[in-house]
Design a protein around this motif. Structure first.
Motif, PDB file in Angstrom:
ATOM      1  N   ILE A  17       2.846  65.599  13.201  1.00  0.00           N
ATOM      2  CA  ILE A  17       3.127  65.213  15.362  1.00  0.00           C
ATOM      3  C   ILE A  17       3.988  64.343  14.248  1.00  0.00           C
ATOM      4  CG2 ILE A  17       1.923  63.669  15.452  1.00  0.00           C
ATOM      5  CD1 ILE A  17      -0.627  65.178  15.861  1.00  0.00           C
ATOM      6  N   LEU A  66       6.399  62.059  15.855  1.00  0.00           N
ATOM      7  CA  LEU A  66       6.657  61.336  17.584  1.00  0.00           C
ATOM      8  C   LEU A  66       8.643  61.609  17.712  1.00  0.00           C
ATOM      9  CD1 LEU A  66       5.237  60.213  20.259  1.00  0.00           C
ATOM     10  CD2 LEU A  66       6.341  57.991  18.698  1.00  0.00           C
ATOM     11  N   PRO A  67      10.070  60.849  16.882  1.00  0.00           N
ATOM     12  CA  PRO A  67      11.135  61.282  17.657  1.00  0.00           C
ATOM     13  C   PRO A  67      10.838  63.254  17.765  1.00  0.00           C
ATOM     14  CG  PRO A  67      10.342  60.046  15.615  1.00  0.00           C
ATOM     15  CD  PRO A  67       9.602  60.484  15.889  1.00  0.00           C
ATOM     16  N   LYS A 124      12.159  65.003   6.120  1.00  0.00           N
ATOM     17  CA  LYS A 124      12.220  64.136   6.389  1.00  0.00           C
ATOM     18  C   LYS A 124      13.669  63.618   6.524  1.00  0.00           C
ATOM     19  CE  LYS A 124       9.840  59.441   6.486  1.00  0.00           C
ATOM     20  NZ  LYS A 124       8.725  58.776   6.348  1.00  0.00           N
ATOM     21  N   ILE A 172      -4.691  66.415  11.247  1.00  0.00           N
ATOM     22  CA  ILE A 172      -3.563  65.891  11.253  1.00  0.00           C
ATOM     23  C   ILE A 172      -3.171  65.469   9.987  1.00  0.00           C
ATOM     24  CG2 ILE A 172      -2.521  63.895  12.906  1.00  0.00           C
ATOM     25  CD1 ILE A 172      -5.245  63.968  14.600  1.00  0.00           C
ATOM     26  N   TYR A 212      -0.413  63.520   7.736  1.00  0.00           N
ATOM     27  CA  TYR A 212       0.664  62.340   7.328  1.00  0.00           C
ATOM     28  C   TYR A 212       1.105  62.123   6.159  1.00  0.00           C
ATOM     29  CZ  TYR A 212      -3.024  59.533   6.576  1.00  0.00           C
ATOM     30  OH  TYR A 212      -4.084  59.558   6.188  1.00  0.00           O
ATOM     31  N   PHE A 256       7.166  55.234  29.566  1.00  0.00           N
ATOM     32  CA  PHE A 256       5.998  55.474  28.599  1.00  0.00           C
ATOM     33  C   PHE A 256       5.415  56.372  29.513  1.00  0.00           C
ATOM     34  CE2 PHE A 256       7.659  52.166  25.984  1.00  0.00           C
ATOM     35  CZ  PHE A 256       7.791  53.213  24.617  1.00  0.00           C
ATOM     36  N   ARG A 257       5.517  57.175  30.505  1.00  0.00           N
ATOM     37  CA  ARG A 257       3.651  57.374  31.046  1.00  0.00           C
ATOM     38  C   ARG A 257       4.079  58.621  30.411  1.00  0.00           C
ATOM     39  NH1 ARG A 257       4.950  55.525  36.421  1.00  0.00           N
ATOM     40  NH2 ARG A 257       3.809  53.794  36.112  1.00  0.00           N
ATOM     41  N   LEU A 269       6.124  59.460  28.758  1.00  0.00           N
ATOM     42  CA  LEU A 269       6.085  59.979  27.381  1.00  0.00           C
ATOM     43  C   LEU A 269       4.745  60.436  26.809  1.00  0.00           C
ATOM     44  CD1 LEU A 269       7.800  59.892  24.738  1.00  0.00           C
ATOM     45  CD2 LEU A 269       6.856  58.257  24.198  1.00  0.00           C
ATOM     46  N   GLY A 270       4.122  59.400  27.280  1.00  0.00           N
ATOM     47  CA  GLY A 270       2.161  59.422  26.243  1.00  0.00           C
ATOM     48  C   GLY A 270       1.848  60.686  27.097  1.00  0.00           C
ATOM     49  N   ASN A 271       1.716  60.449  28.587  1.00  0.00           N
ATOM     50  CA  ASN A 271       1.072  62.311  29.136  1.00  0.00           C
ATOM     51  C   ASN A 271       1.233  63.228  28.408  1.00  0.00           C
ATOM     52  OD1 ASN A 271      -1.423  61.382  31.295  1.00  0.00           O
ATOM     53  ND2 ASN A 271       1.077  59.979  31.597  1.00  0.00           N
ATOM     54  N   PHE A 277       2.890  63.151  25.411  1.00  0.00           N
ATOM     55  CA  PHE A 277       3.053  63.831  24.522  1.00  0.00           C
ATOM     56  C   PHE A 277       1.872  63.916  23.655  1.00  0.00           C
ATOM     57  CE2 PHE A 277       2.903  61.941  19.888  1.00  0.00           C
ATOM     58  CZ  PHE A 277       4.204  62.698  19.646  1.00  0.00           C
ATOM     59  N   ALA A 278       0.404  62.927  24.806  1.00  0.00           N
ATOM     60  CA  ALA A 278      -0.737  63.323  24.000  1.00  0.00           C
ATOM     61  C   ALA A 278      -1.137  65.006  24.609  1.00  0.00           C
ATOM     62  CB  ALA A 278      -1.056  62.312  24.985  1.00  0.00           C
ATOM     63  N   ILE A 313      -0.611  67.385  21.877  1.00  0.00           N
ATOM     64  CA  ILE A 313      -1.098  66.902  20.606  1.00  0.00           C
ATOM     65  C   ILE A 313      -2.385  67.811  21.449  1.00  0.00           C
ATOM     66  CG2 ILE A 313      -2.431  65.625  19.193  1.00  0.00           C
ATOM     67  CD1 ILE A 313      -0.248  63.586  19.552  1.00  0.00           C
ATOM     68  N   ILE A 368      -2.349  55.238  28.591  1.00  0.00           N
ATOM     69  CA  ILE A 368      -1.339  55.947  27.768  1.00  0.00           C
ATOM     70  C   ILE A 368      -0.707  55.171  27.016  1.00  0.00           C
ATOM     71  CG2 ILE A 368       0.286  57.625  28.019  1.00  0.00           C
ATOM     72  CD1 ILE A 368      -1.861  59.503  28.719  1.00  0.00           C
ATOM     73  N   TYR A 369      -0.513  53.703  27.260  1.00  0.00           N
ATOM     74  CA  TYR A 369       0.269  53.295  26.468  1.00  0.00           C
ATOM     75  C   TYR A 369      -0.164  52.439  25.479  1.00  0.00           C
ATOM     76  CZ  TYR A 369       3.146  51.963  31.033  1.00  0.00           C
ATOM     77  OH  TYR A 369       3.358  51.935  32.643  1.00  0.00           O
ATOM     78  N   VAL A 417       0.143  55.482  23.077  1.00  0.00           N
ATOM     79  CA  VAL A 417       1.445  55.838  22.586  1.00  0.00           C
ATOM     80  C   VAL A 417       1.660  54.205  21.310  1.00  0.00           C
ATOM     81  CG1 VAL A 417       3.819  55.009  22.565  1.00  0.00           C
ATOM     82  CG2 VAL A 417       2.903  56.552  24.808  1.00  0.00           C
TER      83      VAL A 417
END
Lengths: 472, 80
Positions: free
Chosen positions: A34, A36-37, A152, A179, A181, A403-404, A406-408, A410-411, A414, B66-67, B70
């Motif tokens: 995982i 993020l960028p 990386k 997951i 890291y 962010f809404r 992206l978060g939804n 991206f989650a 995953i 979701i925030y 994140v």
């Protein structure tokens, strides 16, 4: 056709299920990694004529544009040319249904003087986000890609460049749910760098040996000089030949001694270098694997360099153990990159302000800087504060929009690949879930833009006065 | 305890604490769905409208959770 498949579909489904079981057992899924960028493609895959590396989310964004362009061309060509023509069926009809439904939906929310502009914005954002979100359901997205040791890119302040560090160096910790890291304890050192360091150590050792020898020779010469000076007065000229031969003997003895000291100095330096290597290995950092395609020092023609890191290493082989392998997907959903969602958020923000100015002119600014009631009413100061809060709130919209989404998404992605890893045979329910999340998020993004655009067109004062009049 | 473990410990605790924010989203979703179901029970004719608005409201409430997600993802995967 229909009668042929009657009663046979369940067997097809069963067959596919068994095939899924077989594939899951035979080719175990790769442990998800995982990040993020958006991931950079290997060196050499630049955007044409620039130094900018392509990211896999960018590829997805380009695919979205191409799909939408094709879609637009299709819709324009299939559209009925006159009112009497019978509308074509099939996919075009589905689009018309969607279009009309959404038009009524937005008309109920923002049906005013600026409906056309607002609806165009709504539909554009909706289609872009919808296609981008649904790409995560396509098999192969997020899963097919370059298989490579875990790498990386790291910013090197000294050379002002991004340098690729990895794999040999990095340890991967396996956490909960597979997951993984990264532990950035040690940087990747290319074999070339390692050899150069070895050479440097050798040169240093030789220099040390030479210095040690030089020091001894100088010491000896000084001692001889001292001795000669001390003895000079007493000695006779006749003994000189004897003395010379004695000196020669002494020199010889000293030379042996010098060599010992030089060898010691030489060995000291090399031992220090060896200890350094050992310490690196002790931390789990390895070198000696040839550079892979994404690493500095890789030459495309060199077949031997590729051979050292096989693309599909035998899990039991030694070289495979050195390296944590991950997939760098060719395509990753564009909405999982903050660049994409932030760009959409900025566009939506700009359009909100644009439609505000278009509807209210320069008076739109009184929404943010409201000094008109400052000296008229006792609570005028509150209006000023409210206006400033609204200014802040408008900028906060950018963050909240981006962010809404992206978060939804991206989650969601995953969830999809963790579930594909945990239950390789039956991750379908989560695909259905993500199907709906994709629609809802596209709708929310577009609808919020429409609502905020509509709010911006409504005069603040007029509305307030109206409400007050009604209330009293 | 070696520094590496300490960092991981800190990240895990931080990410877990950040996810407390998801509770707010859960409460919000519960309230809005409860309200929507009651409304649907009173006037079943408007089910479609209520459902659409409910889903939108749920999406907004979920956004808060979701925030938090994140933030915790950033703590886990971006901070190093």
């Amino acid at each position: 056709m229909n009668s042929f498949w009657n009663g046979k579909r369940r067997f097809v489904a069963l067959l596919m299920f068994l095939a899924g079981v077989f594939v899951a057992l035979e080719v175990p899924p790769v442990i998800p990694f995982i990040q993020l960028p958006g991931e950079n493609f290997p060196a050499g895959y630049n955007i044409p004529f620039t130094d900018i590396r392509i990211t896999n989310t960018f590829v997805a964004a380009v695919i979205v544009w191409i799909l939408l362009l094709l879609f637009v061309v299709y819709v324009i060509r299939r559209r009925p040319q006159s009112a009497t023509e019978v509308p074509p069926g099939g996919f075009y009809n589905m689009f018309e249904m969607l279009f009309e439904g959404l038009m009524g939906f937005v008309g109920g929310i923002a049906g005013g003087r600026h409906f056309r502009l607002i609806f165009n914005m709504f539909m554009t954002i909706f289609l872009i986000v919808l296609v981008a979100n649904w790409m995560e359901l396509v098999p192969g997205v997020d899963t097919i890609g370059f298989i490579h040791p875990h790498v990386k890119e790291k910013y090197d302040a000294e050379t002002d460049k991004y340098k690729v560090v990895t794999t040999d160096g990095f340890e991967i910790y396996q956490g909960f749910l597979g997951i993984s890291y990264v532990n950035g304890q040690c940087d990747w050192i290319s074999p070339a760098d390692e050899a150069a360091a070895d050479d440097a150590a050798l040169v240093q050792a030789q220099a040390a040996a030479l210095a040690a020898e030089q020091a001894l020779i100088e010491d000896a010469a000084y001692a001889r000089y001292q001795a000669a000076h001390d003895d000079h007065g007493d000695e006779e000229q006749g003994d000189h030949a004897d003395e010379a031969s004695d000196d020669h003997g002494d020199d010889h003895a000293e030379e042996v001694k010098e060599s010992d000291a030089a060898a010691a100095a030489y060995n000291d330096v090399l031992a220090a270098r060896e200890a350094e290597k050992q310490a690196r290995a002790g931390r789990g950092c390895y070198t000696g694997v040839a550079p892979a395609p994404w690493q500095d020092g890789y030459t495309g023609d060199d077949k031997s360099a590729k051979k050292d890191i096989p693309l599909h290493p035998d899990p039991s082989s030694e070289e495979a153990k050195l390296v944590p392998w991950v997939v760098l997907p060719f395509v990753r959903v564009a909405s999982t990159d903050l660049n994409m969602t932030l760009a959409l958020g900025l566009i939506s923000f700009v359009m909100i302000q644009y439609v505000g100015f278009k509807a209210l002119g320069i008076g739109y600014l009184t929404k943010f800087f409201n000094f008109s009631t400052l000296f008229k009413s006792p609570l005028g100061g509150i209006d000023v504060a409210v206006g400033l809060l609204e200014l802040i709130g408008d900028f906060a919209k950018i963050l909240s929009f981006s962010f809404r989404l992206l978060g939804n998404i991206f989650a969601g992605s995953i969830v999809l690949f963790v579930m594909s890893f945990l239950v390789p045979i039956l991750p379908w329910p989560f695909f259905i879930l993500e199907f709906f999340v994709g629609v809802i998020q596209a709708l929310v993004f577009a609808l919020l833009t429409a609502i905020f655009m509509n709010l911006a067109t409504i005069s603040h004062h007029h509305d307030d006065d109206h409400d007050h009049a009604e209330a009293h | 305890m070696d520094p590496q473990s300490t960092i991981i410990l800190g990240k895990a605790i931080g990410a877990g604490l950040a996810m407390i924010g998801a509770a707010g989203g859960g409460i919000g979703i519960g309230i809005s769905v409860g309200g929507a179901v009651m409304a649907m029970g009173r006037n079943p004719d408007h089910t479609a409208t209520i459902q659409t608005n409910m889903i939108l409201g749920v999406a907004f409430a979920e956004a808060v959770a979701i925030y938090a997600l994140v933030v915790s993802l950033i703590i886990l995967f971006v901070l190093s």
